[in-house]
Scaffold this active site. Structure first.
Site, PDB file in Angstrom:
ATOM      1  N   GLU A 283      56.426  56.439  13.586  1.00 62.98           N
ATOM      2  CA  GLU A 283      57.750  57.062  13.676  1.00 62.98           C
ATOM      3  C   GLU A 283      57.615  58.585  13.807  1.00 62.98           C
ATOM      4  O   GLU A 283      58.543  59.253  14.231  1.00 62.98           O
ATOM      5  CB  GLU A 283      58.593  56.695  12.439  1.00 62.98           C
ATOM      6  CG  GLU A 283      60.053  56.470  12.773  1.00 62.98           C
ATOM      7  CD  GLU A 283      60.889  55.954  11.603  1.00 62.98           C
ATOM      8  OE1 GLU A 283      60.422  55.964  10.452  1.00 62.98           O
ATOM      9  OE2 GLU A 283      62.046  55.561  11.848  1.00 62.98           O
ATOM     10  N   HIS A 304      39.028  36.781  13.876  1.00 57.76           N
ATOM     11  CA  HIS A 304      39.162  35.440  14.458  1.00 57.76           C
ATOM     12  C   HIS A 304      40.480  35.340  15.218  1.00 57.76           C
ATOM     13  O   HIS A 304      41.025  34.260  15.403  1.00 57.76           O
ATOM     14  CB  HIS A 304      39.089  34.394  13.351  1.00 57.76           C
ATOM     15  CG  HIS A 304      37.801  34.468  12.588  1.00 57.76           C
ATOM     16  ND1 HIS A 304      36.749  33.625  12.814  1.00 57.76           N
ATOM     17  CD2 HIS A 304      37.383  35.344  11.634  1.00 57.76           C
ATOM     18  CE1 HIS A 304      35.739  33.957  12.020  1.00 57.76           C
ATOM     19  NE2 HIS A 304      36.100  34.998  11.300  1.00 57.76           N
ATOM     20  N   LYS A 419      70.596  51.620  17.572  1.00 58.15           N
ATOM     21  CA  LYS A 419      71.775  51.555  16.690  1.00 58.15           C
ATOM     22  C   LYS A 419      73.053  51.674  17.520  1.00 58.15           C
ATOM     23  O   LYS A 419      73.999  50.914  17.326  1.00 58.15           O
ATOM     24  CB  LYS A 419      71.740  52.675  15.656  1.00 58.15           C
ATOM     25  CG  LYS A 419      70.684  52.481  14.588  1.00 58.15           C
ATOM     26  CD  LYS A 419      70.817  53.553  13.522  1.00 58.15           C
ATOM     27  CE  LYS A 419      69.682  53.516  12.543  1.00 58.15           C
ATOM     28  NZ  LYS A 419      69.632  54.684  11.674  1.00 58.15           N
TER      29      LYS A 419
HETATM   30  O1  PA5 Z   1      61.260  57.620   7.891  1.00 59.58           O
HETATM   31  C1  PA5 Z   1      62.471  57.497   8.020  1.00 59.58           C
HETATM   32  O2  PA5 Z   1      63.261  58.456   7.919  1.00 59.58           O
HETATM   33  C2  PA5 Z   1      63.057  56.132   8.293  1.00 59.58           C
HETATM   34  O3  PA5 Z   1      62.070  55.157   8.399  1.00 59.58           O
HETATM   35  C3  PA5 Z   1      64.037  55.760   7.189  1.00 59.58           C
HETATM   36  O4  PA5 Z   1      63.351  55.685   5.973  1.00 59.58           O
HETATM   37  C4  PA5 Z   1      64.712  54.407   7.480  1.00 59.58           C
HETATM   38  O5  PA5 Z   1      65.315  54.429   8.739  1.00 59.58           O
HETATM   39  C5  PA5 Z   1      65.737  54.089   6.409  1.00 59.58           C
HETATM   40  O6  PA5 Z   1      66.700  55.087   6.356  1.00 59.58           O
HETATM   41  P1  PA5 Z   1      67.651  55.258   5.116  1.00 59.58           P
HETATM   42  O7  PA5 Z   1      66.823  55.575   3.922  1.00 59.58           O
HETATM   43  O8  PA5 Z   1      68.561  56.385   5.476  1.00 59.58           O
HETATM   44  O9  PA5 Z   1      68.375  53.953   4.948  1.00 59.58           O
END
Ligand code: PA5
Length: 429
Positions: A283, A304, A419
């Site tokens: 990410e 495997h 989203k």
């Molecule tokens: O690293 C990040 O910011 C994301 O992976 C969030 O943790 C994830 O999208 C969850 O978001 P939130 O804590 O606002 O529900």
């Protein structure tokens, strides 16, 4: 300190490629330290280690002990950075088969109705003595609006409020300091609240209440975990060599056309941690058409399976292996009898760790010979202190390496695209 062994990757880069990448890594490290890079308002994961909040650690440990004494089940409701860190540490340190306190169950990390239905049915089932199960829940969402988490929370809290008179004492929430729907619910219901600091992003938040509360409820010493990270933070400010070497190797290989980093371990307990690394790096780096895909593999199981592709498939794969130097617990191979029918007597009396180590070394040898550069990241033991160190090592490595790519490690603009499409299809205003 966490150390790296890049010998098996070094033959894939010439001196010039590596030296140039190392210089770039050095500047990127300075950018993190000086707060001069993109997204520097999200460097709170360093700030919390520079001045630890012992009162908060104590309070979290105290509340977790209370939950441990009262709960049969503790639900961690969150997605992405809001649950991967807790799961990583709990899977790594808790016994594999025996419960060490409340059963920890994850929810809010996908949209399966089947899962939620079966979960609620399971929660409702009485214990063997006929008594109600005692369920506690922690919802974790920095934004307070993430659909997967919000929907699961709605279903679970509706059920809890119908099932327990003291439901509002059983539910706690970890979210941003103010604003958002979740904060409104917390105020209305009087749930206990923990704050995710504004300057700490989701995937960098495992050492805030986001990860620390569930980890403490699982019976793991959060002070030791946290201070392991503090130690790595302090030591790596003075000696950056290993973080730089790893960042430079990965960056130089990416520039040579490598597209996939298979992140794996020969320790099954570390597969949650590997998943945390995948989310942290993926990410952070995957933006503006850049980045190495962080695939994950659990060895020797996956030798495997995708092992064949890693050995002989398209030559665009590098590998990172998390290695544990000394086992915390081990067993020796049983003696067998003189007939040696299963032909395993040559291993009699040998430690499984030793056999696993040969599988690791053999794999590194074979993969390197097959054209896969391998980097080993080594911790001494699988314990809270070393995992705290490893958390910081990876957070800092990620920030440094992603700065080398010229992108902001701390945002995730691409996540909004699915989203928007999903909300349109669902008819949200
Ligand atoms: O690293 C990040 O910011 C994301 O992976 C969030 O943790 C994830 O999208 C969850 O978001 P939130 O804590 O606002 O529900």
């Amino acid at each position: 300190m966490i150390s790296i062994d890049r010998i098996s990757a070094s033959g894939f880069l010439n001196d010039n490629e590596y030296t140039q990448a190392l210089e770039k890594a050095e500047s990127a490290f300075d950018m993190v330290v000086n707060g001069s890079g993109k997204g520097s308002e999200w460097l709170g994961w360093r700030r919390i280690l520079a001045s630890p909040n012992d009162a908060e650690l104590d309070e979290l440990a105290g509340y977790a002990a209370e939950i441990r004494s009262k709960a049969d089940i503790f639900i961690v409701c969150g997605i992405g950075g809001s649950y991967t860190g807790a799961m990583a540490i709990i899977k790594a340190l808790n016994p594999v088969f025996k419960l060490n306190g409340p059963e920890i169950i994850y929810a809010g990390h996908h949209m399966s109705g089947k899962y939620l239905k079966e979960l609620i049915e399971y929660l409702k089932e009485p214990k063997s003595d006929g008594a109600k199960k005692s369920v506690y829940l922690n919802v974790i969402s920095k934004s307070g609006t993430t659909l997967e988490t919000a929907l699961a929370f709605r279903m679970l809290r509706d059920w809890m409020h119908g099932f327990y008179e003291d439901a509002n004492k059983r539910i706690s929430a970890t979210t941003g300091p103010e604003g958002g729907v979740l904060n409104k619910i917390i105020e209305a219901e009087g749930y206990k609240k923990y704050v995710i600091p504004d300057d700490v992003g989701g995937r960098f938040s495992v050492l805030t209440p986001v990860g620390l509360l569930p980890i403490a409820v699982a019976g793991i010493d959060i002070q030791t975990l946290f201070y392991g990270a503090v130690t790595e933070f302090n030591e790596s400010e003075k000696d950056r060599a290993d973080i730089l070497a790893y960042a430079a190797t990965r960056y130089a290989l990416l520039n040579k056309g490598y597209a996939i980093d298979v992140i794996g371990s020969f320790e099954p307990e570390l597969m949650g941690f590997v998943a945390w690394i995948q989310q942290l790096i993926g990410e952070s780096e995957g933006k503006e058409g850049k980045g190495l895909y962080p695939a994950i593999a659990g060895y020797s199981t996956d030798l495997h399976s995708v092992g064949q592709l890693i050995q002989e498939g398209q030559r665009n794969i590098m590998e990172t292996l998390l290695v544990v130097d000394q086992p915390i617990s081990d067993t020796t191979v049983a003696g067998g009898d003189e007939s040696d029918t299963d032909q395993l007597n040559y291993l009699s009396g040998r430690l499984f760790h030793e056999i696993n180590r040969s599988a690791l070394n053999g794999t590194v040898e074979a993969h390197t010979a097959g054209g896969v550069p391998v980097v080993k990241i080594i911790i001494q033991k699988l314990n809270a202190q070393q995992l705290g160190r490893l958390i910081y090592f990876y957070e800092m490595f990620t920030a440094v390496y992603v700065y080398m790519l010229g992108v902001n490690p701390f945002n995730q603009p691409g996540v909004e695209d699915y989203k928007k499409a999903m909300y349109r299809l669902l008819g949200k205003n």
